[in-house]
Design a protein around this motif. Structure first.
Motif, PDB file in Angstrom:
ATOM      1  N   ARG A 156       0.835  -1.210   0.000  1.00  0.00           N
ATOM      2  CA  ARG A 156       0.000   0.000   0.000  1.00  0.00           C
ATOM      3  C   ARG A 156       0.869   1.260   0.000  1.00  0.00           C
ATOM      4  NH1 ARG A 156      -4.708  -2.103   4.227  1.00  0.00           N
ATOM      5  NH2 ARG A 156      -5.953  -3.182   2.649  1.00  0.00           N
ATOM      6  N   TRP A 157       2.009   1.172   0.639  1.00  0.00           N
ATOM      7  CA  TRP A 157       2.926   2.322   0.654  1.00  0.00           C
ATOM      8  C   TRP A 157       3.716   2.418  -0.646  1.00  0.00           C
ATOM      9  CZ3 TRP A 157       5.615   1.806   6.145  1.00  0.00           C
ATOM     10  CH2 TRP A 157       4.669   2.126   7.142  1.00  0.00           C
ATOM     11  N   GLY A 158       3.692   1.334  -1.420  1.00  0.00           N
ATOM     12  CA  GLY A 158       4.426   1.321  -2.686  1.00  0.00           C
ATOM     13  C   GLY A 158       5.930   1.168  -2.519  1.00  0.00           C
ATOM     14  N   GLN A 188       1.383  -4.780  14.478  1.00  0.00           N
ATOM     15  CA  GLN A 188       0.318  -4.213  15.309  1.00  0.00           C
ATOM     16  C   GLN A 188      -0.436  -3.121  14.538  1.00  0.00           C
ATOM     17  OE1 GLN A 188       1.391  -3.590  19.529  1.00  0.00           O
ATOM     18  NE2 GLN A 188       0.155  -1.738  19.405  1.00  0.00           N
ATOM     19  N   PHE A 189       0.305  -2.314  13.771  1.00  0.00           N
ATOM     20  CA  PHE A 189      -0.297  -1.265  12.943  1.00  0.00           C
ATOM     21  C   PHE A 189      -1.229  -1.897  11.894  1.00  0.00           C
ATOM     22  CE2 PHE A 189       0.086   1.619   9.196  1.00  0.00           C
ATOM     23  CZ  PHE A 189      -0.494   2.745   9.745  1.00  0.00           C
ATOM     24  N   GLY A 190      -0.796  -3.029  11.340  1.00  0.00           N
ATOM     25  CA  GLY A 190      -1.607  -3.744  10.353  1.00  0.00           C
ATOM     26  C   GLY A 190      -2.865  -4.344  10.978  1.00  0.00           C
ATOM     27  N   ASP A 192      -4.374  -3.157  13.769  1.00  0.00           N
ATOM     28  CA  ASP A 192      -5.235  -2.123  14.351  1.00  0.00           C
ATOM     29  C   ASP A 192      -5.739  -1.092  13.344  1.00  0.00           C
ATOM     30  OD1 ASP A 192      -4.621  -3.328  16.748  1.00  0.00           O
ATOM     31  OD2 ASP A 192      -3.318  -1.723  17.498  1.00  0.00           O
ATOM     32  N   VAL A 193      -4.880  -0.727  12.400  1.00  0.00           N
ATOM     33  CA  VAL A 193      -5.212   0.414  11.525  1.00  0.00           C
ATOM     34  C   VAL A 193      -5.251   0.026  10.041  1.00  0.00           C
ATOM     35  CG1 VAL A 193      -4.570   2.766  10.850  1.00  0.00           C
ATOM     36  CG2 VAL A 193      -4.149   2.002  13.198  1.00  0.00           C
ATOM     37  N   CYS A 194      -4.120  -0.401   9.513  1.00  0.00           N
ATOM     38  CA  CYS A 194      -4.051  -0.702   8.077  1.00  0.00           C
ATOM     39  C   CYS A 194      -4.517  -2.141   7.863  1.00  0.00           C
ATOM     40  CB  CYS A 194      -2.630  -0.478   7.562  1.00  0.00           C
ATOM     41  SG  CYS A 194      -2.540  -0.422   5.755  1.00  0.00           S
ATOM     42  N   VAL A 203      -8.452   7.381  10.341  1.00  0.00           N
ATOM     43  CA  VAL A 203      -7.779   7.651  11.629  1.00  0.00           C
ATOM     44  C   VAL A 203      -6.274   7.374  11.525  1.00  0.00           C
ATOM     45  CG1 VAL A 203      -9.837   7.073  12.976  1.00  0.00           C
ATOM     46  CG2 VAL A 203      -8.120   5.306  12.583  1.00  0.00           C
ATOM     47  N   CYS A 204      -5.813   6.991  10.345  1.00  0.00           N
ATOM     48  CA  CYS A 204      -4.408   6.614  10.176  1.00  0.00           C
ATOM     49  C   CYS A 204      -3.493   7.846  10.263  1.00  0.00           C
ATOM     50  CB  CYS A 204      -4.245   5.944   8.805  1.00  0.00           C
ATOM     51  SG  CYS A 204      -2.534   5.517   8.450  1.00  0.00           S
ATOM     52  N   PRO A 205      -2.377   7.744  10.982  1.00  0.00           N
ATOM     53  CA  PRO A 205      -1.485   8.902  11.105  1.00  0.00           C
ATOM     54  C   PRO A 205      -0.799   9.268   9.784  1.00  0.00           C
ATOM     55  CG  PRO A 205      -0.445   6.948  12.033  1.00  0.00           C
ATOM     56  CD  PRO A 205      -1.869   6.565  11.697  1.00  0.00           C
ATOM     57  N   ILE A 206      -0.815   8.342   8.828  1.00  0.00           N
ATOM     58  CA  ILE A 206      -0.225   8.647   7.520  1.00  0.00           C
ATOM     59  C   ILE A 206      -1.282   9.304   6.630  1.00  0.00           C
ATOM     60  CG2 ILE A 206       0.836   7.626   5.453  1.00  0.00           C
ATOM     61  CD1 ILE A 206       2.077   5.555   7.413  1.00  0.00           C
ATOM     62  N   GLY A 207      -2.481   8.784   6.723  1.00  0.00           N
ATOM     63  CA  GLY A 207      -3.635   9.395   6.060  1.00  0.00           C
ATOM     64  C   GLY A 207      -3.406   9.749   4.601  1.00  0.00           C
ATOM     65  N   ARG A 209      -1.335  11.288   2.994  1.00  0.00           N
ATOM     66  CA  ARG A 209       0.014  11.242   2.410  1.00  0.00           C
ATOM     67  C   ARG A 209       0.340   9.843   1.882  1.00  0.00           C
ATOM     68  NH1 ARG A 209       2.551  13.827   7.705  1.00  0.00           N
ATOM     69  NH2 ARG A 209       1.053  12.309   8.500  1.00  0.00           N
ATOM     70  N   CYS A 210      -0.489   8.865   2.252  1.00  0.00           N
ATOM     71  CA  CYS A 210      -0.274   7.480   1.810  1.00  0.00           C
ATOM     72  C   CYS A 210      -0.780   7.331   0.373  1.00  0.00           C
ATOM     73  CB  CYS A 210      -1.037   6.532   2.731  1.00  0.00           C
ATOM     74  SG  CYS A 210      -1.084   4.827   2.150  1.00  0.00           S
ATOM     75  N   PRO A 211       0.002   6.707  -0.527  1.00  0.00           N
ATOM     76  CA  PRO A 211      -0.460   6.561  -1.910  1.00  0.00           C
ATOM     77  C   PRO A 211      -1.728   5.723  -2.038  1.00  0.00           C
ATOM     78  CG  PRO A 211       1.694   5.469  -1.581  1.00  0.00           C
ATOM     79  CD  PRO A 211       1.349   6.166  -0.290  1.00  0.00           C
ATOM     80  N   SER A 212      -2.053   4.936  -0.998  1.00  0.00           N
ATOM     81  CA  SER A 212      -3.244   4.090  -1.063  1.00  0.00           C
ATOM     82  C   SER A 212      -4.386   4.633  -0.214  1.00  0.00           C
ATOM     83  CB  SER A 212      -2.907   2.676  -0.606  1.00  0.00           C
ATOM     84  OG  SER A 212      -1.911   2.131  -1.425  1.00  0.00           O
ATOM     85  N   PHE A 213      -4.249   5.838   0.280  1.00  0.00           N
ATOM     86  CA  PHE A 213      -5.308   6.417   1.113  1.00  0.00           C
ATOM     87  C   PHE A 213      -6.613   6.460   0.329  1.00  0.00           C
ATOM     88  CE2 PHE A 213      -7.974  10.025   2.235  1.00  0.00           C
ATOM     89  CZ  PHE A 213      -8.137   9.850   3.591  1.00  0.00           C
ATOM     90  N   SER A 219     -12.025   0.936  -0.803  1.00  0.00           N
ATOM     91  CA  SER A 219     -10.882   0.129  -0.322  1.00  0.00           C
ATOM     92  C   SER A 219      -9.599   0.565  -0.994  1.00  0.00           C
ATOM     93  CB  SER A 219     -11.103  -1.340  -0.651  1.00  0.00           C
ATOM     94  OG  SER A 219     -12.266  -1.762  -0.007  1.00  0.00           O
ATOM     95  N   PRO A 220      -8.510   0.596  -0.217  1.00  0.00           N
ATOM     96  CA  PRO A 220      -7.242   0.923  -0.858  1.00  0.00           C
ATOM     97  C   PRO A 220      -6.722  -0.237  -1.693  1.00  0.00           C
ATOM     98  CG  PRO A 220      -6.911   0.481   1.451  1.00  0.00           C
ATOM     99  CD  PRO A 220      -8.377   0.330   1.184  1.00  0.00           C
ATOM    100  N   VAL A 221      -5.793   0.072  -2.529  1.00  0.00           N
ATOM    101  CA  VAL A 221      -5.153  -0.936  -3.378  1.00  0.00           C
ATOM    102  C   VAL A 221      -4.310  -1.850  -2.478  1.00  0.00           C
ATOM    103  CG1 VAL A 221      -3.564  -1.189  -5.325  1.00  0.00           C
ATOM    104  CG2 VAL A 221      -4.915   0.907  -5.055  1.00  0.00           C
TER     105      VAL A 221
END
Ligand code: SF4
Length: 222
Positions: A156-158, A188-190, A192-194, A203-207, A209-213, A219-221
């Motif tokens: 998702r981050w590429g 844990q991030f995966g 709980d969040v991603c 609610v993601c702290p990357i939000g 700025r993430c290429p898959s936001f 749904s993200p890629v």
């Protein structure tokens, strides 16, 4: 944008939810660590803990000798909570034999260094790249295991698609002393969040700025 820094600051690690470091840090032997990792393959740590504790209650200390002596059906019944218990029982019996044959100790693996220890572990029955890396990083050798959560997040981050690509990306950007901790934080991030099906991009702290936001409802890629 430094994804590592953002996730690092955001995630308050609950290490007690991860079977491998719990077993190793509570004084488990190397074979117990390997058993814990095998039990957690393709299932939740919660189920792996149940299976591990059931085996531990029956054997006291989980040693290659004790597992080699158990009948396969008996072993399968003890580790049933982990699922795929017949396949796992067969794998654990083979691993116990290999441990007895090679006299594997943490010291021996540490002396080999990460690369040779990894190749050696991967030559054992039922031990793939990820299992080997989880063992190595827990005993203090430099490795960055990539599980299903980390693969999804990295895609998702590429930053990469294959196991080796993703593992190398994190190893190149973190000091070796932080590999284990950050590997656990990412999982844990995966969880709980991603998340796989319904990532909480809102609610993601990357939000954004993430290429898959994706905003709510899409749904993200992967
Ligand atoms: S914005 Fe969404 S897809 Fe990107 S890391 Fe956060 S939860 Fe995952």
């Amino acid at each position: 944008m430094d994804y590592i820094e953002v996730v690092d600051r955001y995630v308050q690690l609950r290490v007690e939810e991860f079977i491998a470091p719990v077993v190793w840090r509570s004084g488990g032997n190397l074979f117990e660590l390997v058993v814990a990792v095998v039990l957690s393959q393709n299932t939740s740590d919660k189920n792996a803990f149940k299976a591990f504790n059931s085996l531990k209650r029956a054997l006291g200390s989980i040693t290659p000798e004790a597992v080699a002596k158990l009948a396969e059906e008996e072993l399968a019944a003890l580790i049933k909570p982990a699922g795929m218990y017949r396949i796992r029982a067969r794998a654990l019996k083979a691993l116990a034999e290999a441990f007895l044959k090679h006299g594997i100790t943490p010291q021996r693996l540490l002396e080999m260094g990460a690369e040779r220890a990894r190749a050696f572990l991967m030559s054992l029955p039922g031990v793939g790249k990820k299992t080997a890396d989880v063992v190595l990083v827990n005993i203090g050798l430099p490795a960055f295991p990539v599980d299903t959560h980390i693969t999804r997040i990295a895609r998702r981050w590429g930053i990469g698609r294959s196991y080796d690509e993703i593992s190398r990306w994190f190893m190149d950007r973190l000091p070796p002393a932080r590999y284990l901790e950050f590997h656990l934080k990412l999982i844990q991030f995966g969880r709980d969040v991603c998340r796989a099906r319904s990532p909480r991009c809102g609610v993601c702290p990357i939000g954004e700025r993430c290429p898959s936001f994706k905003s709510a409802g899409r749904s993200p890629v992967i």
